[in-house]
Design an enzyme around this catalytic site. Structure first.
Site, PDB file in Angstrom:
ATOM      1  N   HIS A 153       0.840  -1.189   0.000  1.00  0.00           N
ATOM      2  CA  HIS A 153       0.000   0.000   0.000  1.00  0.00           C
ATOM      3  C   HIS A 153       0.882   1.249   0.000  1.00  0.00           C
ATOM      4  O   HIS A 153       1.825   1.359   0.785  1.00  0.00           O
ATOM      5  CB  HIS A 153      -0.937  -0.003   1.209  1.00  0.00           C
ATOM      6  CG  HIS A 153      -2.022  -1.022   1.112  1.00  0.00           C
ATOM      7  ND1 HIS A 153      -2.505  -1.717   2.199  1.00  0.00           N
ATOM      8  CD2 HIS A 153      -2.722  -1.473   0.037  1.00  0.00           C
ATOM      9  CE1 HIS A 153      -3.471  -2.552   1.797  1.00  0.00           C
ATOM     10  NE2 HIS A 153      -3.614  -2.408   0.492  1.00  0.00           N
ATOM     11  N   GLU A 156       1.797   3.392   3.052  1.00  0.00           N
ATOM     12  CA  GLU A 156       2.445   2.607   4.105  1.00  0.00           C
ATOM     13  C   GLU A 156       3.935   2.447   3.796  1.00  0.00           C
ATOM     14  O   GLU A 156       4.572   1.460   4.154  1.00  0.00           O
ATOM     15  CB  GLU A 156       1.741   1.265   4.251  1.00  0.00           C
ATOM     16  CG  GLU A 156       0.275   1.428   4.660  1.00  0.00           C
ATOM     17  CD  GLU A 156      -0.532   0.130   4.656  1.00  0.00           C
ATOM     18  OE1 GLU A 156       0.075  -0.949   4.539  1.00  0.00           O
ATOM     19  OE2 GLU A 156      -1.771   0.207   4.769  1.00  0.00           O
ATOM     20  N   HIS A 298       2.593  -4.162   6.787  1.00  0.00           N
ATOM     21  CA  HIS A 298       1.639  -3.091   6.522  1.00  0.00           C
ATOM     22  C   HIS A 298       1.631  -2.158   7.729  1.00  0.00           C
ATOM     23  O   HIS A 298       2.364  -2.356   8.689  1.00  0.00           O
ATOM     24  CB  HIS A 298       0.235  -3.667   6.294  1.00  0.00           C
ATOM     25  CG  HIS A 298       0.081  -4.414   5.008  1.00  0.00           C
ATOM     26  ND1 HIS A 298      -0.609  -3.910   3.928  1.00  0.00           N
ATOM     27  CD2 HIS A 298       0.516  -5.638   4.628  1.00  0.00           C
ATOM     28  CE1 HIS A 298      -0.579  -4.778   2.931  1.00  0.00           C
ATOM     29  NE2 HIS A 298       0.092  -5.847   3.333  1.00  0.00           N
ATOM     30  N   GLU A 357       0.773  -5.554  11.000  1.00  0.00           N
ATOM     31  CA  GLU A 357       0.335  -4.160  10.981  1.00  0.00           C
ATOM     32  C   GLU A 357       1.201  -3.358  11.959  1.00  0.00           C
ATOM     33  O   GLU A 357       0.958  -3.332  13.163  1.00  0.00           O
ATOM     34  CB  GLU A 357      -1.138  -4.064  11.351  1.00  0.00           C
ATOM     35  CG  GLU A 357      -2.079  -4.791  10.398  1.00  0.00           C
ATOM     36  CD  GLU A 357      -2.285  -4.045   9.081  1.00  0.00           C
ATOM     37  OE1 GLU A 357      -1.738  -2.936   8.920  1.00  0.00           O
ATOM     38  OE2 GLU A 357      -3.011  -4.584   8.214  1.00  0.00           O
TER      39      GLU A 357
END
Length: 387
Positions: A153, A156, A298, A357
């Site tokens: 992404h 990110e 991420h 994450e």
């Protein structure tokens, strides 16, 4: 650094002379074997050459001052012209990735690592929509291949910087037979092959950090962004497709329920699965390398996801508990999401995969969080190698 061989020397001798692990010297010179002939270019990882004036020093004095074997100095000073060359061991990081980490930063940093640690391999696995090379870094000789990736992404991008800092720290520890998180790194070189794609979505990263000019006039990103010239919320690739919603793992569900239903800054899974070159390249890489474990970095949430539809192997739970204990991140087995790289990998190969994450807040996370994010995530990255 590069030295010129002498008749009768060997890579084993150079390993001992410069106190660099022999396996690294051999890997950095894979085309050289046996007793050496004069005049070969030989890579010595983990060293740079410093210049000292011949008017101020002689080799014996330099040897004592730098605590170097005299023959190491003789070897790198076979020419009688110019200042003396002094081999100096690299004892600190080469890179400073704590910055707005765009594609050019990645290229510059990979070049620096390749020059000073020539036992690593950097290979293009494909190209982005705008023709940027998608680069994989490989370290090690083991049959057990463990894969890490970042910046699926666009906003990110800090995940790319985290991976590059880890790579630099790992190479430094390997060449100095040192430890990270109390874990000896050199054994991994022969037991494991580390595969890293630091930046899956370079076009999108550059769009977030540089603005509309990064689209090179090929795509009307401003229209997709509702006329907003700030692209900090952009997650997709340059064509407005979410690369982590592109995989054939119940993709149809994501296609039906995702809003919007057209190219957009985030969440659009494409008109068909695997429509984007970046997603295809990552799929083909997994098939080619036969990964035994995948970690996709991420942001944000300080948690990680380790299961998919009950197809994850039994050891995933044990690994997840270790990650959780070492990092403080929360382990989550299932989330209501499909079509991600982790999902597809578990479904396709029935092997371990984890979506990590990093950090907590609103994407893109600020650089002020970099030290804490790295301090937490490095424990997961290292545990992934030995578990």
């Amino acid at each position: 650094m590069i030295i010129i061989s002498r008749n009768g020397d060997s890579l084993d001798y150079y390993s001992k002379l410069f106190q660099i692990p022999q396996v690294l010297v051999e890997e950095a010179n894979s085309d050289i074997q046996g007793i050496l002939q004069e005049g070969l270019y030989v890579n010595i990882p983990g060293f740079i050459l410093r210049k000292e004036s011949r008017n101020d020093f002689d080799l014996v004095t330099i040897s004592k001052h730098y605590h170097l074997p005299l023959d190491a100095l003789i070897l790198v000073n076979q020419s009688n012209q110019g200042p003396f060359s002094v081999p100096v061991r690299i004892m600190g990081p080469l890179l400073n990735p704590v910055k707005f980490y765009d594609y050019q930063s990645l290229l510059d940093d990979l070049e620096a690592l390749t020059v000073h640690y020539p036992f690593i391999k950097v290979e293009s696995i494909g190209k982005s929509v705008l023709g940027k090379e998608l680069l994989e870094v490989r370290i090690g000789q083991g049959e057990k291949v463990i894969h890490f990736n970042g910046s699926f992404h666009a906003n990110e991008w800090i995940t790319s910087a985290i991976l590059m800092k880890w790579l630099n720290d790992l190479l430094l520890a390997l060449s100095n037979d040192d430890r990270i998180c109390g874990i000896a790194c050199l054994p991994f070189f022969q037991e494991v092959t580390i595969s890293v794609v630091p930046m899956v979505n370079p076009d999108g990263v550059d769009l977030v950090l540089k603005g509309e000019e990064a689209a090179e006039g090929c795509v009307d990103v401003l229209e997709m962004n509702n006329g907003n010239p700030a692209f900090y919320a952009w997650k997709a690739n340059i064509r407005g497709v979410d690369l982590n919603n592109q995989y054939p793992a119940k993709w149809e569900i994501e296609k039906q329920r995702k809003v919007p239903q057209a190219p957009a800054p985030r969440d659009f899974p494409g008109e068909v699965c695997l429509s984007e070159p970046e997603a295809i390249a990552m799929k083909e890489l997994a098939e080619k390398r036969n990964f035994c474990r995948v970690l996709a970095l991420h942001t944000q949430g300080k948690e990680f996801y380790w299961g998919y539809e009950g197809w994850e192997p039994k050891q995933s739970e044990e690994i997840a508990k270790e990650f959780e204990a070492r990092s403080g991140y929360r382990a989550v087995q299932y989330v209501d999401s499909h079509a991600g790289y982790k999902d597809w990998f578990i479904q396709e190969f029935r092997k371990e995969a984890y979506t990590i994450e990093l950090g907590k807040g609103i994407n893109p996370l600020p650089l002020s969080q970099f030290p804490s994010i790295y301090g937490e995530s490095v424990h997961i990255l290292m545990a992934a190698l030995y578990m």
